[in-house]
Write a protein that holds these residues in place. Structure first.
Motif, PDB file in Angstrom:
ATOM      1  N   ARG A  14      -5.651  11.460  -0.652  1.00  0.00           N
ATOM      2  CA  ARG A  14      -5.821  12.008   0.699  1.00  0.00           C
ATOM      3  C   ARG A  14      -7.284  12.353   0.974  1.00  0.00           C
ATOM      4  N   PRO A  15      -7.680  12.325   2.237  1.00  0.00           N
ATOM      5  CA  PRO A  15      -9.033  12.767   2.585  1.00  0.00           C
ATOM      6  C   PRO A  15      -9.233  14.216   2.138  1.00  0.00           C
ATOM      7  N   ILE A  40       0.859  -1.177   0.000  1.00  0.00           N
ATOM      8  CA  ILE A  40       0.000   0.000   0.000  1.00  0.00           C
ATOM      9  C   ILE A  40       0.895   1.227   0.000  1.00  0.00           C
ATOM     10  N   SER A  41       0.602   2.168  -0.912  1.00  0.00           N
ATOM     11  CA  SER A  41       1.400   3.390  -1.002  1.00  0.00           C
ATOM     12  C   SER A  41       0.786   4.484  -0.147  1.00  0.00           C
ATOM     13  N   CYS A  42       1.352   4.688   1.012  1.00  0.00           N
ATOM     14  CA  CYS A  42       0.913   5.798   1.864  1.00  0.00           C
ATOM     15  C   CYS A  42       1.243   7.106   1.130  1.00  0.00           C
ATOM     16  N   PRO A  43       0.322   8.068   1.099  1.00  0.00           N
ATOM     17  CA  PRO A  43       0.609   9.335   0.413  1.00  0.00           C
ATOM     18  C   PRO A  43       1.820  10.064   0.993  1.00  0.00           C
ATOM     19  N   SER A  97       1.395   2.035  11.711  1.00  0.00           N
ATOM     20  CA  SER A  97       2.775   1.798  12.141  1.00  0.00           C
ATOM     21  C   SER A  97       3.738   2.775  11.478  1.00  0.00           C
ATOM     22  N   GLY A  98       3.204   3.809  10.872  1.00  0.00           N
ATOM     23  CA  GLY A  98       4.041   4.801  10.201  1.00  0.00           C
ATOM     24  C   GLY A  98       3.650   6.200  10.635  1.00  0.00           C
ATOM     25  N   CYS A  99       3.167   6.977   9.689  1.00  0.00           N
ATOM     26  CA  CYS A  99       2.841   8.386   9.967  1.00  0.00           C
ATOM     27  C   CYS A  99       1.525   8.559  10.719  1.00  0.00           C
ATOM     28  N   ARG A 100       0.739   7.490  10.840  1.00  0.00           N
ATOM     29  CA  ARG A 100      -0.544   7.486  11.570  1.00  0.00           C
ATOM     30  C   ARG A 100      -1.603   8.371  10.905  1.00  0.00           C
ATOM     31  N   LYS A 101      -1.457   8.637   9.631  1.00  0.00           N
ATOM     32  CA  LYS A 101      -2.430   9.462   8.917  1.00  0.00           C
ATOM     33  C   LYS A 101      -3.428   8.578   8.166  1.00  0.00           C
TER      34      LYS A 101
END
Ligand SMILES: [Zn+2]
Length: 96
Positions: A83-84, A4-7, A61-65
């Motif tokens: 993004r939202p 999954i690619s987190c923004p 487990s990363g930026c929590r966004k």
């Protein structure tokens, strides 16, 4: 295993994320005016799409966004991440 690619952080293993349910479910404008049935529908009723589905994920487990994902529920292929607050992307090739 899904990447999954987190923004904000880029591609990461799915184990770093948690699923947050269907995206784009608006909070009722005046929840006090809803009947119990309408409130129950808001809380518990979600689409059960076969194909592209808009869902929320959090990079716990990363930026929590939180962010949104368009994922194919048949193949698990992720078609878009956004993004939202951003509009739902239009996918080329049809089925949404
Ligand atoms: Zn992240």
């Amino acid at each position: 295993m899904i990447l999954i690619s987190c923004p904000d952080c880029g591609p990461r293993d799915e184990t770093e994320f948690h699923y947050g349910g269907q995206a784009h479910v608006p909070y009722p404008e005046d929840p006090n005016t809803l009947s119990d049935e309408e409130w129950g529908r808001y809380l518990f009723y979600r689409e059960n799409t076969k194909g592209i589905y808009a869902e929320r994920w959090v990079h716990s487990s990363g930026c929590r966004k939180w962010f949104n994902v368009l994922r194919d529920t048949v193949t698990y292929r992720i078609a878009a991440v956004y993004r939202p607050g951003e509009p739902r992307p239009t996918l080329d090739g049809g089925s949404q």
